[in-house]
Scaffold this motif. Structure first.
Motif: not given
Length: 260
Positions: A1-27
């Motif tokens: 069994m695989t220990a860690v599987v990240a599929s298409g992971v993205s992270k946006i902080f403060n999503e939808g707000e003016r100060n949104a920060v795109e931290a990760l994309v397509g991991i």
């Protein structure tokens, strides 16, 4: 069994707000049981964010993460992983032994089993004589060993480490790297390790995941072939320097073997 599987992971902080920060994309990342995988990249590229997503300390904006076949949230509840950070994070009012026992208390272990396990872990990190000491009586390197012992106390199959040796001097850091490899070999623990140090990534890892500047993407995954019995001689080997060069070139975005 695989220990860690990240599929298409993205992270946006403060999503939808003016100060949104795109931290990760397509991991997309797979970590196999027993592997030591390091994450390296420019400051702010999302290495620590990815580690915290695996730990389910934060939720992804898109995609999914599984740990040993479970959703990351369930793996956190089941305490399938341990964590160690740049600062040891020991509780100053608890002895070394009691700090190591803390995750076992949370799991409901009785006092005898906790003491026995803490003793085993102190033997593993070569600090058995410091069980009754307080954290402030230990050096920085010793405190980090206690933190690793605490992270491994409950037999987690996965260890997540965020620059745990970043605040140590170079000699102590190299010593702790060697200690960590011995501990992980003895416990068959899978490790995901964040670092800014190219030599550290090369020395410790089976694979090095290279990430771009924000928004963080995986730009390269480098296999490191230094054998399993790494020691001080490894740091003088041609293969070690070749690995450093390969990682450095990947970080610089140049082709492998190009003249720098």
């Amino acid at each position: 069994m695989t220990a860690v599987v990240a599929s298409g992971v993205s992270k946006i902080f403060n999503e939808g707000e003016r100060n949104a920060v795109e931290a990760l994309v397509g991991i997309d990342l797979h970590v196999e049981p027993g592997e030591f995988v390091s994450l390296i990249g420019p400051s702010g590229c999302g290495k620590s964010t990815l580690l915290r997503l695996i730990a389910n300390l934060i939720e992804p904006s898109a995609g999914s993460i599984e740990v040993f076949g479970k959703p990351a949230a369930q793996a956190r509840l089941d305490q399938d992983y341990g964590m160690a950070f740049q600062q040891a994070g020991l509780f100053e009012w608890r002895s070394v032994e009691k700090n190591i026992e803390l995750p076992l208390e949370l799991k409901g272990w009785d006092a005898r089993r906790r003491r026995e396990r803490a003793g085993e872990m102190l033997e593993l990190v070569k600090l058995p004589e410091f069980a009754r000491h307080m954290p402030w009586q230990l050096s920085g390197g010793m405190q980090q060993r206690v933190a690793i012992a605490r992270a491994l106390a409950a037999h987690p199959r996965l260890l997540l480490m965020d620059e745990p040796f970043g605040a140590l001097d170079e000699m102590t850091r190299e010593h702790m790297q060697a200690e960590l490899l011995q501990i992980c070999a003895a416990t068959e623990t899978t490790v995901v390790f964040v670092t800014h140090s190219i030599p550290e990534a090369a020395y410790l890892s089976d694979r090095v995941v290279v990430m771009s500047a924000r928004p963080g993407k995986i730009t390269d995954i480098i296999d490191i072939d230094l054998g399993s019995g790494r020691d001080e001689d490894t740091r003088e080997a041609d293969a070690f320097y070749d690995s450093i060069t390969t990682i450095r070139e990947a970080l610089r975005g140049v082709e492998q073997g190009a003249v720098l």
